[in-house]
Scaffold this active site. Structure first.
Site, PDB file in Angstrom:
ATOM      1  N   ASP A  64       0.856  -1.071  -0.274  1.00  0.00           N
ATOM      2  CA  ASP A  64       0.472  -0.065  -0.061  1.00  0.00           C
ATOM      3  C   ASP A  64       0.599   1.180   0.136  1.00  0.00           C
ATOM      4  O   ASP A  64       1.190   1.707   1.009  1.00  0.00           O
ATOM      5  CB  ASP A  64      -0.875   0.001   1.428  1.00  0.00           C
ATOM      6  CG  ASP A  64      -1.931   1.373   1.351  1.00  0.00           C
ATOM      7  OD1 ASP A  64      -2.546   1.520  -0.252  1.00  0.00           O
ATOM      8  OD2 ASP A  64      -2.187   2.035   2.503  1.00  0.00           O
ATOM      9  N   THR A  97      -3.798   4.915  -3.880  1.00  0.00           N
ATOM     10  CA  THR A  97      -2.005   5.853  -2.748  1.00  0.00           C
ATOM     11  C   THR A  97      -1.613   5.606  -3.511  1.00  0.00           C
ATOM     12  O   THR A  97      -0.227   6.522  -3.639  1.00  0.00           O
ATOM     13  CB  THR A  97      -1.846   5.488  -2.020  1.00  0.00           C
ATOM     14  OG1 THR A  97      -1.855   4.124  -1.850  1.00  0.00           O
ATOM     15  CG2 THR A  97      -2.992   5.639  -0.813  1.00  0.00           C
ATOM     16  N   THR A  98      -0.595   4.922  -4.671  1.00  0.00           N
ATOM     17  CA  THR A  98       0.467   5.043  -5.279  1.00  0.00           C
ATOM     18  C   THR A  98       0.050   5.158  -6.259  1.00  0.00           C
ATOM     19  O   THR A  98       1.294   6.561  -6.714  1.00  0.00           O
ATOM     20  CB  THR A  98       1.029   3.483  -5.674  1.00  0.00           C
ATOM     21  OG1 THR A  98       0.628   1.886  -4.427  1.00  0.00           O
ATOM     22  CG2 THR A  98       1.938   2.781  -6.015  1.00  0.00           C
ATOM     23  N   ASP A 394      -9.339  -0.850   2.296  1.00  0.00           N
ATOM     24  CA  ASP A 394      -9.129  -0.663   1.013  1.00  0.00           C
ATOM     25  C   ASP A 394      -9.958  -0.947   0.398  1.00  0.00           C
ATOM     26  O   ASP A 394     -10.739  -0.211  -0.234  1.00  0.00           O
ATOM     27  CB  ASP A 394      -7.614  -0.687   0.001  1.00  0.00           C
ATOM     28  CG  ASP A 394      -5.844  -0.073   0.841  1.00  0.00           C
ATOM     29  OD1 ASP A 394      -6.555  -0.147   1.797  1.00  0.00           O
ATOM     30  OD2 ASP A 394      -5.489   0.370   0.155  1.00  0.00           O
TER      31      ASP A 394
HETATM   32  P1  ADP Z   1      -3.391   2.152  -5.793  1.00  0.00           P
HETATM   33  O1  ADP Z   1      -2.257   2.002  -4.281  1.00  0.00           O
HETATM   34  O2  ADP Z   1      -2.810   3.153  -6.216  1.00  0.00           O
HETATM   35  O3  ADP Z   1      -4.672   1.187  -5.981  1.00  0.00           O
HETATM   36  P2  ADP Z   1      -1.907  -1.194  -7.190  1.00  0.00           P
HETATM   37  O4  ADP Z   1      -1.314  -1.588  -6.704  1.00  0.00           O
HETATM   38  O5  ADP Z   1      -3.913  -0.790  -6.361  1.00  0.00           O
HETATM   39  O6  ADP Z   1      -2.397   0.987  -6.619  1.00  0.00           O
HETATM   40  O7  ADP Z   1      -2.323  -0.738  -7.979  1.00  0.00           O
HETATM   41  C1  ADP Z   1      -3.552  -0.607  -8.902  1.00  0.00           C
HETATM   42  C2  ADP Z   1      -3.585  -0.115 -10.454  1.00  0.00           C
HETATM   43  O8  ADP Z   1      -3.441  -1.494 -10.638  1.00  0.00           O
HETATM   44  C3  ADP Z   1      -4.962   0.249 -10.897  1.00  0.00           C
HETATM   45  O9  ADP Z   1      -4.947   1.448 -11.833  1.00  0.00           O
HETATM   46  C4  ADP Z   1      -6.135  -0.373 -11.622  1.00  0.00           C
HETATM   47  O10 ADP Z   1      -6.463  -0.122 -12.725  1.00  0.00           O
HETATM   48  C5  ADP Z   1      -4.571  -1.915 -11.670  1.00  0.00           C
HETATM   49  N1  ADP Z   1      -5.405  -2.912 -12.016  1.00  0.00           N
HETATM   50  C6  ADP Z   1      -5.993  -3.755 -10.707  1.00  0.00           C
HETATM   51  N2  ADP Z   1      -6.206  -4.496 -11.389  1.00  0.00           N
HETATM   52  C7  ADP Z   1      -5.659  -5.071 -12.270  1.00  0.00           C
HETATM   53  C8  ADP Z   1      -6.047  -6.176 -13.422  1.00  0.00           C
HETATM   54  N3  ADP Z   1      -7.103  -7.317 -13.331  1.00  0.00           N
HETATM   55  N4  ADP Z   1      -6.209  -5.898 -14.410  1.00  0.00           N
HETATM   56  C9  ADP Z   1      -5.742  -4.461 -15.783  1.00  0.00           C
HETATM   57  N5  ADP Z   1      -4.884  -3.657 -14.151  1.00  0.00           N
HETATM   58  C10 ADP Z   1      -4.950  -3.871 -12.225  1.00  0.00           C
HETATM   59 MG    MG Z   2      -4.815  -0.433  -5.035  1.00  0.00          MG
END
Ligand code: ADP
Ligand code: MG
Length: 562
Positions: A64, A97-98, A394
């Site tokens: 996270d 958040t990322t 989250d």
């Molecule tokens: P954050 O902390 O920003 O939420 P994450 O590590 O949770 O970062 O990554 C979120 C990103 O991953 C989003 O842009 C989301 O659209 C993408 N994402 C999540 N699941 C999938 C998937 N199955 N296929 C492609 N992209 C995905």
């Molecule tokens: Mg996320």
């Protein structure tokens, strides 16, 4: 000659460190980029986790962004802004958040060549703000509403959003299982705004799949005295009495002094004590309650008394748990046992004490007001459960947001690509330098799909080209296409149910732009030499003699009290 004799103007104290101008701005940008590089690899379903251990030896494994940023303890003044936006994104929407940190850093990175070439930052800021406004309008336009659907449909839509959030986490392997659980929990608490109405209890051991949802409250069995084992451990539709008083013999605790002239009087003193507590216990029993909970201690005498009358009791229940039992069962916490009327008693369908792993749990399920839910998490290592809890948090936030705002967009970088395309298209209609800046902003948005590819080991250039091509289709049918995390190609994110609440993106873009503009608007950092070591002294001297005197007096008073 005259010019040489002019005295030098001394404005700041000796030792003040000031750096200004272009060099300072560029150094700030570099610092922000360095921070983003730390969280960069955690992005997306194929992202990596970070293990952080602090000087106290606490180990945290997390994916996270906000958690990592918080633990990093960043001291650079400009880079701290990124920590703040990550935190605010966490508390505002709970996810993304990322994303927000990456975007902010990328906006700055794109601005860097312009700054180096002597473009005034204010020009950049103005264009960035315009671009941000346009981007958000576009997101709102593209967002798809889930309003007006039946509860069942809504539930499955919300589960999709939760699954997308969870897919990038350690528990991503079981995302459907947990997504369902999260949705049920959020639906259960209805419109209650208090997040603490969803409790998460962690029990190490067992399998992830052993985690379960209680439609009510569950908490670890509290400390109990002898006699407890004779109490019944299961009730159907019991009345529940909630107390905030001690049910214990207190004679030795209070330092009271009683003078007796006749030894036979001693018995009466002891009896009085016992009578008081028996009277209290009697009132509890007469209230008809079958389960008695108290925030304070319930002693051995009371425990035995209740056991003899087939009543279950638990003392020293945590404040939070007691409040949740109150909310769920419809009871109110009492501070006296006098006059307990039926209305203050709560109830639930089943009360049960159950073994979960190595722990015993008190579980209240089927509560009438149904405004609480508890997730009991199981899993191997402690760090694993901790991270699972953060991930569920989250997901819970996301489902609540989606339920409230009820619009979703396609994830996997699809929405980012689409806005990027839109902004580039828009830029072409603008004359002047602004065109370049908006173009850079548009390019920066591509960081999301690019990072998703990089983290999954795909060829980012290749995938991005495919995406650009798809999104450029005049029919607009390419809009929902994003990175396909399974094959390394591109796929319709919407059809694949990679959904995110629109508010995540809107908030992220807003906050990232704000942060970038903030960093760009700073052209000078002044470090006051007193600001660190001499701070305390400075405060004392500012207060003058009186201040110092007061400090002494304060200490004197403290000692006397001791
Ligand atoms: P954050 O902390 O920003 O939420 P994450 O590590 O949770 O970062 O990554 C979120 C990103 O991953 C989003 O842009 C989301 O659209 C993408 N994402 C999540 N699941 C999938 C998937 N199955 N296929 C492609 N992209 C995905
Ligand atoms: Mg996320």
């Amino acid at each position: 000659m005259a010019a040489m004799l002019q005295p030098q103007i001394i404005l700041l104290k000796e030792g003040t460190d000031t750096s200004q101008g272009k060099a300072q701005l560029v150094s700030n940008i570099n610092a922000c980029t360095a921070v983003a590089d730390v969280v960069r690899t955690t992005m997306g379903p194929r992202g990596m986790d970070k293990l952080i251990h602090d000087d106290k030896g606490t180990v945290t494994i997390s994916n996270d962004g906000a958690t990592i940023m918080k633990l990093l303890d960043i001291v650079h003044p400009a880079a701290k802004i990124l920590v703040d936006i990550a935190k605010s994104q966490d508390s505002e929407v709970g996810d993304g958040t990322t994303t927000v940190v990456l975007l902010a850093a990328e906006f700055l990175k794109e601005a860097k060549p312009f700054v180096e070439d002597g473009v005034h930052p204010q020009n950049l800021i103005r264009s960035y703000r315009t671009a941000c406004y346009l981007a958000i309008e576009k997101i709102k336009e593209l967002a798809i509403s889930i309003e007006g659907k039946s509860l069942e449909e809504k539930k499955s839509l919300l589960a999709k959003c939760a699954a997308t959030t969870l897919s990038s986490k350690l528990i991503g392997g079981e995302k459907e299982f947990f997504a369902q659980m999260v949705v049920d929990a959020v639906i259960a608490i209805g419109n209650d705004d208090r997040l603490n109405m969803i409790g998460i209890k962690k029990v190490p051991g067992g399998n992830m799949r052993d985690s379960f949802l209680v439609n009510g409250v569950a908490f670890k069995k509290t400390f109990s005295y002898a006699g407890f084992e004779q109490q019944p451990k299961k009730f159907l539709n019991p009345k529940i009495l909630l107390l905030n008083i001690e049910l214990e013999l207190k004679s030795e605790k209070e330092n009271a002094e009683i003078r007796l002239s006749d030894p036979s009087q001693y018995q009466s003193i002891v009896d009085a004590e016992w009578n008081i507590i028996y009277e209290k216990l009697d009132k509890c029993v007469q209230s008809g309650a079958k389960v008695v909970l108290s925030r304070l201690a319930i002693g051995d005498l009371a425990t035995q008394y209740f056991a003899d009358r087939d009543i279950f009791c638990a003392g020293r229940v945590a404040e939070e748990d007691l409040q949740r039992v109150a909310a769920a069962s419809g009871g109110t916490v009492q501070t006296t046992v006098n006059n307990i009327i039926d209305e203050v008693l709560g109830t639930c369908e089943i009360f049960e004490e159950k073994q979960v792993g190595n722990e015993r749990f008190n579980i209240f399920s089927g509560c009438p007001s149904g405004r609480t839910a508890t997730i009991v998490l199981r899993g191997g290592a402690d760090q694993f459960i901790e991270e699972a809890e953060r991930s569920l948090h989250d997901a819970i936030m996301i489902v609540r947001r989606a339920l409230k705002n009820s619009t979703v967009v396609a994830g996997g970088g699809a929405i980012d690509m689409e806005i990027s395309r839109y902004l580039r298209q828009h830029a072409r209609t603008i004359a002047g330098k602004s065109q370049l800046f908006i173009n850079s902003y548009a390019k920066a948005l591509e960081v999301i799909p690019r990072q998703l590819c990089d983290n999954a080991g795909f060829d980012a250039t290749d995938v991005l080209n495919k995406l650009r091509q798809k999104h450029a289709l005049p029919s607009g049918e390419g809009a929902p296409f994003g990175v396909d995390i399974n094959t390394g190609g591109i796929a319709d994110s919407f059809a694949n149910f990679v959904w995110e609440p629109a508010v995540v993106k809107i908030n992220a873009i807003n906050a990232a732009t704000e942060a970038a503009c903030l960093v760009l608007s700073v052209d000078e950092t002044v470090k006051n030499p007193k600001s660190e070591s001499a701070q305390g002294e400075a405060a004392a001297s500012a207060m003058g003699g009186r201040g110092r005197g007061a400090a002494f007096r304060g200490r004197g008073r403290g000692m006397r009290r001791r």
